[in-house]
Design an enzyme around this catalytic site. Structure first.
Site, PDB file in Angstrom:
ATOM      1  N   ARG A 223       0.850  -1.187   0.000  1.00 39.98           N
ATOM      2  CA  ARG A 223       0.000   0.000   0.000  1.00 39.98           C
ATOM      3  C   ARG A 223       0.892   1.246   0.000  1.00 39.98           C
ATOM      4  O   ARG A 223       2.029   1.202   0.502  1.00 39.98           O
ATOM      5  CB  ARG A 223      -0.880   0.034   1.261  1.00 39.98           C
ATOM      6  CG  ARG A 223      -2.054  -0.928   1.205  1.00 39.98           C
ATOM      7  CD  ARG A 223      -3.147  -0.442   0.251  1.00 39.98           C
ATOM      8  NE  ARG A 223      -4.302  -1.316   0.247  1.00 39.98           N
ATOM      9  CZ  ARG A 223      -4.530  -2.264  -0.668  1.00 39.98           C
ATOM     10  NH1 ARG A 223      -3.679  -2.482  -1.651  1.00 39.98           N
ATOM     11  NH2 ARG A 223      -5.625  -2.995  -0.612  1.00 39.98           N
ATOM     12  N   HIS A 271      -1.964   1.313  -9.516  1.00 41.00           N
ATOM     13  CA  HIS A 271      -2.600   0.334  -8.619  1.00 41.00           C
ATOM     14  C   HIS A 271      -3.336  -0.749  -9.428  1.00 41.00           C
ATOM     15  O   HIS A 271      -4.566  -0.875  -9.346  1.00 41.00           O
ATOM     16  CB  HIS A 271      -3.559   1.028  -7.638  1.00 41.00           C
ATOM     17  CG  HIS A 271      -3.906   0.169  -6.457  1.00 41.00           C
ATOM     18  ND1 HIS A 271      -4.175   0.681  -5.208  1.00 41.00           N
ATOM     19  CD2 HIS A 271      -4.035  -1.187  -6.334  1.00 41.00           C
ATOM     20  CE1 HIS A 271      -4.474  -0.303  -4.377  1.00 41.00           C
ATOM     21  NE2 HIS A 271      -4.380  -1.452  -5.043  1.00 41.00           N
TER      22      HIS A 271
HETATM   23  P1  NDP Z   1      -2.138 -11.903   4.005  1.00 34.15           P
HETATM   24  O1  NDP Z   1      -2.956 -11.396   5.135  1.00 34.15           O
HETATM   25  O2  NDP Z   1      -2.373 -13.247   3.456  1.00 34.15           O
HETATM   26  O3  NDP Z   1      -0.585 -11.842   4.407  1.00 34.15           O
HETATM   27  C1  NDP Z   1      -0.011 -10.828   5.127  1.00 34.15           C
HETATM   28  C2  NDP Z   1       1.343 -11.334   5.613  1.00 34.15           C
HETATM   29  O4  NDP Z   1       2.052 -10.230   6.183  1.00 34.15           O
HETATM   30  C3  NDP Z   1       1.208 -12.418   6.676  1.00 34.15           C
HETATM   31  O5  NDP Z   1       2.040 -13.494   6.350  1.00 34.15           O
HETATM   32  C4  NDP Z   1       1.638 -11.698   7.955  1.00 34.15           C
HETATM   33  O6  NDP Z   1       2.331 -12.494   8.892  1.00 34.15           O
HETATM   34  C5  NDP Z   1       2.597 -10.649   7.418  1.00 34.15           C
HETATM   35  N1  NDP Z   1       2.666  -9.501   8.342  1.00 34.15           N
HETATM   36  C6  NDP Z   1       1.653  -8.752   8.805  1.00 34.15           C
HETATM   37  N2  NDP Z   1       2.108  -7.800   9.633  1.00 34.15           N
HETATM   38  C7  NDP Z   1       3.454  -7.962   9.688  1.00 34.15           C
HETATM   39  C8  NDP Z   1       4.468  -7.293  10.382  1.00 34.15           C
HETATM   40  N3  NDP Z   1       4.221  -6.261  11.204  1.00 34.15           N
HETATM   41  N4  NDP Z   1       5.748  -7.717  10.222  1.00 34.15           N
HETATM   42  C9  NDP Z   1       6.013  -8.778   9.412  1.00 34.15           C
HETATM   43  N5  NDP Z   1       5.077  -9.462   8.727  1.00 34.15           N
HETATM   44  C10 NDP Z   1       3.802  -9.050   8.867  1.00 34.15           C
HETATM   45  O7  NDP Z   1      -2.257 -10.790   2.857  1.00 34.15           O
HETATM   46  P2  NDP Z   1      -2.084 -10.995   1.277  1.00 34.15           P
HETATM   47  O8  NDP Z   1      -0.791 -11.693   1.047  1.00 34.15           O
HETATM   48  O9  NDP Z   1      -3.313 -11.568   0.709  1.00 34.15           O
HETATM   49  O10 NDP Z   1      -1.999  -9.461   0.808  1.00 34.15           O
HETATM   50  C11 NDP Z   1      -0.977  -8.612   1.254  1.00 34.15           C
HETATM   51  C12 NDP Z   1      -1.252  -7.180   0.825  1.00 34.15           C
HETATM   52  O11 NDP Z   1      -1.045  -7.005  -0.567  1.00 34.15           O
HETATM   53  C13 NDP Z   1      -2.703  -6.689   0.998  1.00 34.15           C
HETATM   54  O12 NDP Z   1      -2.991  -6.392   2.349  1.00 34.15           O
HETATM   55  C14 NDP Z   1      -2.736  -5.462   0.113  1.00 34.15           C
HETATM   56  O13 NDP Z   1      -2.310  -4.329   0.850  1.00 34.15           O
HETATM   57  C15 NDP Z   1      -1.681  -5.791  -0.969  1.00 34.15           C
HETATM   58  N6  NDP Z   1      -2.316  -5.990  -2.275  1.00 34.15           N
HETATM   59  C16 NDP Z   1      -1.996  -5.130  -3.299  1.00 34.15           C
HETATM   60  C17 NDP Z   1      -2.532  -5.296  -4.555  1.00 34.15           C
HETATM   61  C18 NDP Z   1      -2.136  -4.403  -5.681  1.00 34.15           C
HETATM   62  O14 NDP Z   1      -2.725  -4.500  -6.762  1.00 34.15           O
HETATM   63  N7  NDP Z   1      -1.131  -3.558  -5.505  1.00 34.15           N
HETATM   64  C19 NDP Z   1      -3.493  -6.372  -4.849  1.00 34.15           C
HETATM   65  C20 NDP Z   1      -3.752  -7.214  -3.719  1.00 34.15           C
HETATM   66  C21 NDP Z   1      -3.182  -7.014  -2.486  1.00 34.15           C
HETATM   67  P3  NDP Z   1       1.632 -13.697   9.725  1.00 34.15           P
HETATM   68  O15 NDP Z   1       1.676 -14.893   8.800  1.00 34.15           O
HETATM   69  O16 NDP Z   1       2.490 -13.899  10.906  1.00 34.15           O
HETATM   70  O17 NDP Z   1       0.243 -13.256  10.057  1.00 34.15           O
HETATM   71  C1  OXD Z   2      -6.410  -5.519  -3.159  1.00 34.77           C
HETATM   72  C2  OXD Z   2      -6.003  -4.528  -4.139  1.00 34.77           C
HETATM   73  O1  OXD Z   2      -6.184  -5.331  -1.946  1.00 34.77           O
HETATM   74  O2  OXD Z   2      -6.422  -4.652  -5.309  1.00 34.77           O
HETATM   75  O3  OXD Z   2      -6.973  -6.559  -3.546  1.00 34.77           O
HETATM   76  O4  OXD Z   2      -5.231  -3.619  -3.814  1.00 34.77           O
END
Ligand code: NDP
Ligand code: OXD
Length: 308
Positions: A223, A271
C-alpha cells in the site's frame, strides 16, 4: 437470506453468472438491482461509506472485494460483524506476474534502458546473473507466498520476512523485528507485500533503506501508506536506492505534480498489480457463505485487533 455485490459494477455480471450456476439457492443482488437492505446477510464491498450495519441491519458477514482491508475502519463495521479478506487464485496469479515483471525491470536495469531510449542513448551494460541476486519478500501471506515459486524459476536467490516464522524450501526466512535487519542486508531487490496496519505504516523509510545493500531496488505492491515517499526520493537521488517499481501511493490517483511521474529511476503503474478475478472471487465467497450457514469457521477472517 440474500447476497449483495457492491463493488466494481463492470464485473457484476460475471459474479452473477457464477452465483446463478453454482449457488442458485443464494439470492444474488448487485448494487444496481432493487433490493431490500434488511434481507442482505452477506455483502461484498471494496470501499464503504458510512456504517454498513446501519444500512444493512441484519448483515452477518462483510467480504472485502480485495485482499486488503485497510480501507475499512471501526466506523464502518460494528465489532461483531466478521470481515473476510479476499483470497482467490486469480489475485495470486496476477501478483506473481507483476512482481516478476517488477523484479526483472530492476534486475536487468530496464528502467535505465527506458530512459536511454527516450534520450536516444545506445549504452549496453553488463548482465548480472539472477543467481547472484537475492530478492527479499516482506510479508509471506497468500500473495507473498505466491510470488516465490516464479521468482525461483527465474533463478533468483530468495529471502522472506514475516511476523511469524515460516519454513519454506529454497527460501532463507526471517521473522519479527529482531530479524528484520539481517533480512534487509540480504535483499538486492526488496518486494513489499505486507498489509497496511498501524505496525507496518511507514515501514519503507530512510532507516530501512540504509540497511539494504547499496543501490538495492524496491518493488512496492503493498500500500502507498507503507512508503515514506520523501525518504525514497532522497534515497533515489543519492543512488542509495538504485530504482523503484511502484504500484501504490499515499494519494491515488498520483497527483500530476508528483516527482515520481518523471523520476528517471522510477517505474510506476496505477494500482493494477493484481485484481480479484470475478470467477475465483465469487467461488471463494460462495464457499465461505456455505461454511457460515453450516456453522463452520470462516476462512480468511480478518483479525481486527491486528488490522489484517
Ligand atoms: P495476508 O494477510 O495473506 O498476508 C499478510 C502477511 O504479512 C502475513 O504473512 C503476515 O504475517 C505478514 N505480516 C503482517 N504484519 C506484519 C508485520 N508487522 N511484520 C512482518 N510481517 C507481517 O495478505 P495478502 O498476502 O493476501 O496481501 C498482502 C497485501 O497485498 C494486501 O494487504 C494489500 O495491501 C496488498 N495488495 C496489493 C494489490 C495491488 O494491486 N497492488 C493487490 C492485492 C493485495 P503472519 O503470517 O504472521 O500473520
Ligand atoms: C487488493 C487490491 O487489496 O487490489 O486486492 O489492492
Amino acid at each position: 437470506m440474500a447476497f449483495l455485490y457492491h463493488a466494481d459494477p463492470s464485473r457484476a455480471h460475471r459474479w452473477r453468472e457464477v452465483f446463478a450456476a453454482e449457488a442458485p439457492d443464494i439470492p444474488f443482488f448487485s448494487a444496481g438491482d432493487r433490493h431490500d437492505p434488511a434481507a442482505i446477510r452477506y455483502l461484498v464491498i471494496w470501499e464503504a461509506e458510512g456504517n454498513l450495519a446501519e444500512r444493512y441491519p441484519d448483515l452477518e458477514v462483510v467480504f472485502s472485494a480485495g485482499a486488503g482491508t485497510d480501507q475499512f475502519t471501526p466506523a464502518h463495521l460494528p465489532p461483531e460483524v466478521p470481515l473476510v479478506r479476499m483470497v482467490e487464485p486469480g489475485l495470486a496469479a496476477g501478483m506473481a506476474e507483476y512482481v516478476c515483471a517488477g523484479v526483472l525491470l530492476l534486475h536487468r536495469d530496464l528502467i535505465g534502458y527506458i530512459a536511454d531510449q527516450r534520450n536516444g542513448r545506445w549504452n549496453p551494460r553488463p548482465i548480472v546473473p539472477a543467481e547472484q541476486r537475492c530478492v527479499g519478500v516482506m510479508g509471506l501471506g497468500a500473495l507473498g507466498m505466491a510470488v516465490l515459486a516464479p521468482l525461483k524459476a527465474l533463478g533468483f536467490r530468495l529471502a522472506g520476512w514475516n511476523r511469524s516464522s515460516r519454513s519454506i524450501e529454497g527460501v532463507e526466512t526471517y521473522a519479527g523485528a529482531q530479524e528484520r535487519d539481517a533480512f534487509l542486508a540480504r535483499c538486492d531487490i526488496l518486494v513489499c507485500l505486507l498489509p497496511l496496519t498501524p505496525e507496518t505504516r511507514g515501514c519503507l523509510n530512510a532507516d530501512l533503506f540504509a540497511r539494504l545493500p547499496e543501490g538495492a531496488g524496491i518493488v512496492n505492491v503493498g500500500r502507498g501508506g507503507h512508503l515514506v515517499e520523501a525518504d525514497l526520493l532522497a534515497a533515489l537521488d543519492r543512488g542509495r536506492i538504485g530504482g523503484a517499481v511502484l504500484d501504490v501511493f499515499a494519494q491515488e490517483p498520483l497527483p500530476q505534480e508528483h516527482r515520481f511521474w518523471h523520476h528517471p529511476r522510477v517505474f510506476l503503474t496505477p494500482h493494477m498489480a493484481s485484481m480479484t478475478q470475478p470467477e475465483g472471487g465469487a467461488r471463494a465467497v460462495i464457499a465461505n457463505i456455505r461454511r457460515h450457514r453450516a456453522g463452520e469457521p470462516l476462512l480468511n477472517r480478518v483479525d481486527r485487533s491486528r488490522g489484517y
